[in-house]
Design a protein around this motif. Sequence first.
Motif, PDB file in Angstrom:
ATOM      1  N   TYR A 126       0.828  -1.204   0.000  1.00  0.00           N
ATOM      2  CA  TYR A 126       0.000   0.000   0.000  1.00  0.00           C
ATOM      3  C   TYR A 126       0.864   1.256   0.000  1.00  0.00           C
ATOM      4  O   TYR A 126       2.036   1.227   0.397  1.00  0.00           O
ATOM      5  N   ILE A 127       0.257   2.369  -0.390  1.00  0.00           N
ATOM      6  CA  ILE A 127       0.783   3.696  -0.095  1.00  0.00           C
ATOM      7  C   ILE A 127      -0.104   4.279   1.001  1.00  0.00           C
ATOM      8  O   ILE A 127      -1.337   4.302   0.863  1.00  0.00           O
ATOM      9  N   ASP A 160      -1.583  -2.305  -3.924  1.00  0.00           N
ATOM     10  CA  ASP A 160      -2.895  -2.693  -3.382  1.00  0.00           C
ATOM     11  C   ASP A 160      -3.838  -1.522  -3.201  1.00  0.00           C
ATOM     12  O   ASP A 160      -5.046  -1.713  -3.075  1.00  0.00           O
ATOM     13  N   GLY A 161      -3.308  -0.295  -3.167  1.00  0.00           N
ATOM     14  CA  GLY A 161      -4.170   0.862  -3.007  1.00  0.00           C
ATOM     15  C   GLY A 161      -3.475   1.977  -2.259  1.00  0.00           C
ATOM     16  O   GLY A 161      -2.338   1.848  -1.805  1.00  0.00           O
ATOM     17  N   VAL A 162      -4.183   3.103  -2.160  1.00  0.00           N
ATOM     18  CA  VAL A 162      -3.731   4.262  -1.388  1.00  0.00           C
ATOM     19  C   VAL A 162      -4.740   4.468  -0.273  1.00  0.00           C
ATOM     20  O   VAL A 162      -5.941   4.618  -0.536  1.00  0.00           O
ATOM     21  N   GLY A 198       5.056   2.971   0.394  1.00  0.00           N
ATOM     22  CA  GLY A 198       5.283   4.408   0.368  1.00  0.00           C
ATOM     23  C   GLY A 198       4.451   5.089   1.434  1.00  0.00           C
ATOM     24  O   GLY A 198       3.374   4.594   1.801  1.00  0.00           O
ATOM     25  N   ILE A 199       4.931   6.234   1.944  1.00  0.00           N
ATOM     26  CA  ILE A 199       4.245   6.980   2.993  1.00  0.00           C
ATOM     27  C   ILE A 199       4.270   8.466   2.646  1.00  0.00           C
ATOM     28  O   ILE A 199       5.312   9.015   2.242  1.00  0.00           O
ATOM     29  N   LEU A 200       3.106   9.130   2.823  1.00  0.00           N
ATOM     30  CA  LEU A 200       3.022  10.584   2.754  1.00  0.00           C
ATOM     31  C   LEU A 200       2.386  11.081   4.046  1.00  0.00           C
ATOM     32  O   LEU A 200       1.258  10.702   4.374  1.00  0.00           O
ATOM     33  N   MET A 201       3.120  11.911   4.804  1.00  0.00           N
ATOM     34  CA  MET A 201       2.592  12.531   6.020  1.00  0.00           C
ATOM     35  C   MET A 201       2.106  13.934   5.699  1.00  0.00           C
ATOM     36  O   MET A 201       2.837  14.718   5.081  1.00  0.00           O
ATOM     37  N   ILE A 202       0.879  14.246   6.134  1.00  0.00           N
ATOM     38  CA  ILE A 202       0.309  15.567   5.877  1.00  0.00           C
ATOM     39  C   ILE A 202      -0.067  16.216   7.207  1.00  0.00           C
ATOM     40  O   ILE A 202      -0.865  15.666   7.974  1.00  0.00           O
ATOM     41  N   ILE A 248       2.329  11.521  -4.784  1.00  0.00           N
ATOM     42  CA  ILE A 248       2.003  10.098  -4.855  1.00  0.00           C
ATOM     43  C   ILE A 248       2.193   9.581  -6.285  1.00  0.00           C
ATOM     44  O   ILE A 248       2.665   8.450  -6.486  1.00  0.00           O
ATOM     45  N   ASP A 249       1.853  10.412  -7.270  1.00  0.00           N
ATOM     46  CA  ASP A 249       2.128  10.013  -8.654  1.00  0.00           C
ATOM     47  C   ASP A 249       3.611   9.709  -8.845  1.00  0.00           C
ATOM     48  O   ASP A 249       3.982   8.764  -9.566  1.00  0.00           O
TER      49      ASP A 249
END
Length: 381
Positions: A126-127, A160-162, A198-202, A248-249
């Motif tokens: 996953y992301i 698998d998804g975001v 992958g990880i994105l922290m907001i 993310i892209d």
Amino acid sequence: MIADLPAVLVLNAKDNVGVVPANVDAGRALVNGVVAAERIPRGHKVAISHIAEGAPVLKYGQIIGYATKAIQPGEHVHLQNLAILDLALKHEFCVDNAPAVMVPEERRRTFDGFDRGNGRIGTRNYIGILSTVNCSATVSRYVAEHYARRFREAGHDNIDGVVALTYGGGCALNLKSEGGRILTRTFKGYARNPNFGGILMIGLGCETFQYGPLVEEAGLEEGKTFRTMMIQNQGGTRKTIDAACEMIDDMLPDVGRIRRTPQPLSGIKLALECGGSDGYSGISANPALGVASDLLVKEGATTVLSETPEIYGAEHLLTRRAARPEVAEKLLSRIDWWRDYTARNDAELNNNPSFGNKAGGLTTILEKSLGAVAKGGSMPL
């Protein structure tokens, strides 16, 4: 076939109650000459011997509460005549901790998983989007929904998804408090979870729970598959969503290149948690999970009983299986914490079972816990 089921299930020779696997009408013969004195709903308990007022009620060979009035054989045992009183359990340490019989290394099995390095092995790719404050939760969800629609239309090979992991606090939180420490530990766990490629922290920007110190403390570094961003630096919600999607892209090709490879079962860490429990859980699904837990642990894997509140009343069974005395002490310290927490918040340990649990036949937290710990199988703690 239901017709082949016994009228009552007696789970231990010490028990003075049994569980009816199907609805029982008054007058039906149960066991050892006991006849149902009234209608007993399926999954509920029935007395199979006389229980005096104040006497312990036994299921699984353990105390699940005490009779609040005398109970005659054949009577329904539930909220009207069973309750928790003071319970003094004997905590023996490590007495059942026999050396585990492990599968020899050369015979251990593998599965197709994602190798994240440093011994971390994922079962998914996953992301993850982590919102560090309630103010960034909506943005995080919008970004995840964008990719949910996109993946439904075209899919994405090997990802698998975001998913967005959000919560409702973080603004003026005291990070030295118990809640702050738990939150920090949880975010570190999310950021390192091997099911994330992958990880994105907001964040928002002005909240107390800043991701900067968290990232530094966790030893994480920004790169192609680990990114951070602040809404206030982007100039608002819409611009943040657009910027997040661009990040993310950029991740998608790198995360998508990760492929499943044969990995040892010893890399599995399985979290065990009850769903909607009822009178059957402790005699069907939970013991089955316990068998699965034992099979995995024998391969070198780890399983985790993840609900401390659903251990209360059964902790004496786990201390017996503790690998070392300090492990047993640590468990009991968590139980003491839970007692203190409920006292400080004008709650009670028996707030659990829930209404639905009780409708399904569970009466006390002691009974629920005894069924819940069956998920942990029989291997050392």
